[in-house]
Design a protein around this motif. Structure first.
Motif, PDB file in Angstrom:
ATOM      1  N   ALA A 173     -52.954 -34.857 -41.378  1.00  0.00           N
ATOM      2  CA  ALA A 173     -53.045 -33.438 -42.786  1.00  0.00           C
ATOM      3  C   ALA A 173     -52.430 -33.243 -44.427  1.00  0.00           C
ATOM      4  CB  ALA A 173     -52.942 -32.145 -42.295  1.00  0.00           C
ATOM      5  N   ASN A 174     -50.967 -34.188 -43.856  1.00  0.00           N
ATOM      6  CA  ASN A 174     -50.219 -34.604 -45.187  1.00  0.00           C
ATOM      7  C   ASN A 174     -49.384 -36.174 -45.609  1.00  0.00           C
ATOM      8  OD1 ASN A 174     -48.928 -31.899 -44.621  1.00  0.00           O
ATOM      9  ND2 ASN A 174     -47.398 -32.759 -42.982  1.00  0.00           N
ATOM     10  N   THR A 175     -50.587 -37.100 -45.415  1.00  0.00           N
ATOM     11  CA  THR A 175     -51.092 -38.173 -45.799  1.00  0.00           C
ATOM     12  C   THR A 175     -50.795 -38.160 -47.438  1.00  0.00           C
ATOM     13  OG1 THR A 175     -51.407 -39.488 -43.582  1.00  0.00           O
ATOM     14  CG2 THR A 175     -52.418 -40.733 -45.622  1.00  0.00           C
ATOM     15  N   THR A 176     -51.007 -39.001 -48.174  1.00  0.00           N
ATOM     16  CA  THR A 176     -50.543 -38.759 -49.285  1.00  0.00           C
ATOM     17  C   THR A 176     -52.150 -39.014 -49.865  1.00  0.00           C
ATOM     18  OG1 THR A 176     -50.410 -41.475 -50.004  1.00  0.00           O
ATOM     19  CG2 THR A 176     -48.790 -39.566 -50.142  1.00  0.00           C
ATOM     20  N   THR A 177     -53.587 -39.297 -50.840  1.00  0.00           N
ATOM     21  CA  THR A 177     -54.170 -38.790 -51.149  1.00  0.00           C
ATOM     22  C   THR A 177     -55.136 -40.873 -51.057  1.00  0.00           C
ATOM     23  OG1 THR A 177     -55.041 -36.988 -51.944  1.00  0.00           O
ATOM     24  CG2 THR A 177     -56.581 -38.963 -52.162  1.00  0.00           C
ATOM     25  N   ALA A 178     -53.864 -41.302 -52.106  1.00  0.00           N
ATOM     26  CA  ALA A 178     -53.773 -43.012 -52.223  1.00  0.00           C
ATOM     27  C   ALA A 178     -53.759 -43.387 -51.287  1.00  0.00           C
ATOM     28  CB  ALA A 178     -52.507 -42.960 -52.584  1.00  0.00           C
ATOM     29  N   VAL A 179     -52.825 -43.471 -50.369  1.00  0.00           N
ATOM     30  CA  VAL A 179     -52.424 -44.068 -49.350  1.00  0.00           C
ATOM     31  C   VAL A 179     -54.284 -43.508 -48.252  1.00  0.00           C
ATOM     32  CG1 VAL A 179     -51.417 -44.501 -46.596  1.00  0.00           C
ATOM     33  CG2 VAL A 179     -50.367 -44.738 -48.698  1.00  0.00           C
ATOM     34  N   TYR A 180     -54.457 -43.011 -48.012  1.00  0.00           N
ATOM     35  CA  TYR A 180     -56.176 -42.076 -47.215  1.00  0.00           C
ATOM     36  C   TYR A 180     -56.732 -42.615 -47.509  1.00  0.00           C
ATOM     37  CZ  TYR A 180     -58.802 -39.318 -44.787  1.00  0.00           C
ATOM     38  OH  TYR A 180     -60.343 -39.124 -43.664  1.00  0.00           O
ATOM     39  N   ASN A 181     -57.268 -43.214 -48.932  1.00  0.00           N
ATOM     40  CA  ASN A 181     -58.730 -43.669 -49.258  1.00  0.00           C
ATOM     41  C   ASN A 181     -58.359 -45.356 -49.746  1.00  0.00           C
ATOM     42  OD1 ASN A 181     -59.547 -40.959 -50.170  1.00  0.00           O
ATOM     43  ND2 ASN A 181     -58.620 -41.041 -52.374  1.00  0.00           N
ATOM     44  N   ALA A 182     -57.350 -45.551 -49.665  1.00  0.00           N
ATOM     45  CA  ALA A 182     -57.514 -47.528 -49.392  1.00  0.00           C
ATOM     46  C   ALA A 182     -57.237 -47.904 -47.939  1.00  0.00           C
ATOM     47  CB  ALA A 182     -55.397 -47.908 -49.718  1.00  0.00           C
ATOM     48  N   TRP A 183     -56.791 -46.703 -47.254  1.00  0.00           N
ATOM     49  CA  TRP A 183     -57.204 -47.119 -45.090  1.00  0.00           C
ATOM     50  C   TRP A 183     -57.629 -48.119 -45.455  1.00  0.00           C
ATOM     51  CZ3 TRP A 183     -52.675 -45.219 -42.867  1.00  0.00           C
ATOM     52  CH2 TRP A 183     -53.241 -45.938 -41.285  1.00  0.00           C
ATOM     53  N   PHE A 184     -58.856 -48.710 -45.616  1.00  0.00           N
ATOM     54  CA  PHE A 184     -59.947 -49.532 -44.951  1.00  0.00           C
ATOM     55  C   PHE A 184     -59.246 -50.573 -45.800  1.00  0.00           C
ATOM     56  CE2 PHE A 184     -61.515 -45.949 -42.461  1.00  0.00           C
ATOM     57  CZ  PHE A 184     -60.983 -46.088 -41.733  1.00  0.00           C
ATOM     58  N   ASP A 185     -58.953 -50.852 -47.244  1.00  0.00           N
ATOM     59  CA  ASP A 185     -58.708 -51.551 -47.759  1.00  0.00           C
ATOM     60  C   ASP A 185     -57.979 -52.905 -47.490  1.00  0.00           C
ATOM     61  OD1 ASP A 185     -60.684 -50.162 -49.477  1.00  0.00           O
ATOM     62  OD2 ASP A 185     -59.032 -49.436 -51.159  1.00  0.00           O
ATOM     63  N   ALA A 186     -57.177 -52.519 -46.600  1.00  0.00           N
ATOM     64  CA  ALA A 186     -55.696 -53.235 -46.293  1.00  0.00           C
ATOM     65  C   ALA A 186     -55.450 -52.715 -44.957  1.00  0.00           C
ATOM     66  CB  ALA A 186     -54.994 -53.558 -47.225  1.00  0.00           C
ATOM     67  N   VAL A 187     -54.613 -53.259 -44.634  1.00  0.00           N
ATOM     68  CA  VAL A 187     -53.935 -53.061 -42.974  1.00  0.00           C
ATOM     69  C   VAL A 187     -52.472 -52.264 -43.579  1.00  0.00           C
ATOM     70  CG1 VAL A 187     -52.431 -53.301 -41.016  1.00  0.00           C
ATOM     71  CG2 VAL A 187     -54.822 -54.882 -41.711  1.00  0.00           C
ATOM     72  N   TYR A 188     -52.071 -50.883 -43.532  1.00  0.00           N
ATOM     73  CA  TYR A 188     -51.261 -50.305 -43.850  1.00  0.00           C
ATOM     74  C   TYR A 188     -49.663 -50.477 -43.193  1.00  0.00           C
ATOM     75  CZ  TYR A 188     -48.145 -46.210 -45.128  1.00  0.00           C
ATOM     76  OH  TYR A 188     -46.636 -45.484 -44.782  1.00  0.00           O
ATOM     77  N   VAL A 189     -49.045 -51.102 -44.441  1.00  0.00           N
ATOM     78  CA  VAL A 189     -47.468 -51.684 -43.249  1.00  0.00           C
ATOM     79  C   VAL A 189     -46.489 -50.611 -44.903  1.00  0.00           C
ATOM     80  CG1 VAL A 189     -45.817 -53.741 -43.061  1.00  0.00           C
ATOM     81  CG2 VAL A 189     -48.305 -53.288 -43.110  1.00  0.00           C
ATOM     82  N   LYS A 190     -46.093 -49.850 -43.875  1.00  0.00           N
ATOM     83  CA  LYS A 190     -44.974 -48.699 -45.127  1.00  0.00           C
ATOM     84  C   LYS A 190     -43.800 -49.884 -45.546  1.00  0.00           C
ATOM     85  CE  LYS A 190     -42.442 -44.842 -44.383  1.00  0.00           C
ATOM     86  NZ  LYS A 190     -42.689 -44.967 -45.467  1.00  0.00           N
ATOM     87  N   ALA A 191     -43.276 -49.411 -46.448  1.00  0.00           N
ATOM     88  CA  ALA A 191     -42.579 -51.169 -47.359  1.00  0.00           C
ATOM     89  C   ALA A 191     -41.202 -50.114 -47.188  1.00  0.00           C
ATOM     90  CB  ALA A 191     -42.400 -50.619 -48.888  1.00  0.00           C
ATOM     91  N   PRO A 192     -40.463 -51.535 -46.560  1.00  0.00           N
ATOM     92  CA  PRO A 192     -39.378 -51.291 -46.356  1.00  0.00           C
ATOM     93  C   PRO A 192     -38.169 -50.327 -47.267  1.00  0.00           C
ATOM     94  CG  PRO A 192     -38.923 -53.599 -46.748  1.00  0.00           C
ATOM     95  CD  PRO A 192     -40.742 -53.017 -46.866  1.00  0.00           C
ATOM     96  N   ALA A 193     -37.206 -49.495 -45.917  1.00  0.00           N
ATOM     97  CA  ALA A 193     -36.758 -48.541 -47.318  1.00  0.00           C
ATOM     98  C   ALA A 193     -35.548 -49.560 -48.139  1.00  0.00           C
ATOM     99  CB  ALA A 193     -36.403 -47.924 -45.980  1.00  0.00           C
ATOM    100  N   VAL A 194     -35.604 -49.237 -48.977  1.00  0.00           N
ATOM    101  CA  VAL A 194     -34.304 -49.805 -50.223  1.00  0.00           C
ATOM    102  C   VAL A 194     -32.811 -49.284 -50.431  1.00  0.00           C
ATOM    103  CG1 VAL A 194     -33.763 -50.026 -52.610  1.00  0.00           C
ATOM    104  CG2 VAL A 194     -36.088 -49.657 -51.715  1.00  0.00           C
ATOM    105  N   GLY A 195     -31.911 -49.787 -49.881  1.00  0.00           N
ATOM    106  CA  GLY A 195     -30.730 -49.470 -50.241  1.00  0.00           C
ATOM    107  C   GLY A 195     -29.801 -49.467 -48.029  1.00  0.00           C
TER     108      GLY A 195
END
Length: 195
Positions: A173-195
């Motif tokens: 329910a808390n997934t951002t709209t951008a991530v949700y809408n792009a789910w089937f456009d490309a495999v979701y891979v979380k960007a590595p944390a910086v720092g």
């Protein structure tokens, strides 16, 4: 997105596969997801086993074992493109004949799909799947049959020392709209944390 959490889930739609390869630097690369039409049912069973060690006449240590799943995807028909891309069949461009080759190299893939819910759809992703060849069957008459595609899902290969063994992920329910809408456009891979 911030919607209400689902109370129930039902239905299956938006099934996609994405061919997985590992490039020369060891990085996992996913192709653009391809829709699989005619999905009827998906069923996955966890194969994670509890590791238990007894000492001092008691359970001294216990922890969940390796997380993997075995399942079936029931389809109206396995698409010819999946048979070529993932199961290694060969399509002859000159005559349009598709051939299964003994010992053909198969490919792993990511599997994406969606369950409906009373508040919003939940989108799922299994990162590292491998499938076995489906059976070939039909019968006389006009009763429409289905085909079961048996597969396993396990953790995607680690790319760095600090990489976690990710098996699956899903929207909430808390997934951002951008991530949700792009789910089937490309495999979701979380960007590595910086720092």
């Amino acid at each position: 997105m911030a919607t209400q959490e689902n109370k129930v889930v039902y239905g299956l739609k938006n099934v996609h596969y994405s061919k997985m390869t590992i490039n020369e630097t060891g990085k996992v690369v996913y192709a653009k997801p391809v829709a699989i039409k005619g999905a009827v049912e998906i069923s996955l069973e966890s194969k994670a086993e509890l590791v238990s060690f007894e000492a001092d006449n008691e359970v001294y240590y216990s922890a969940p074992g390796t997380s993997s799943y075995e399942g079936t995807l029931t389809l109206a028909k396995v698409p010819d493109g999946f048979l070529v891309d993932i199961l290694g069949e060969v399509l002859d461009a000159t005559d349009g004949v598709q051939t299964e080759i003994d010992g053909a190299k198969t490919s792993n893939f990511a599997l994406l799909f969606q369950f409906e819910g009373d508040a919003n759809g939940t989108r799922h992703l299994f990162y590292n799947c491998s499938a076995s060849r489906p059976s070939v069957a039909s019968k006389t008459g006009k009763e429409i049959g289905t085909t079961e595609l048996a597969f396993t899902a396990s953790a995607k290969p680690a790319e760095t020392v600090n990489d976690k063994a990710v098996v699956k992920t899903k929207t909430t329910a808390n997934t951002t709209t951008a991530v949700y809408n792009a789910w089937f456009d490309a495999v979701y891979v979380k960007a590595p944390a910086v720092g």
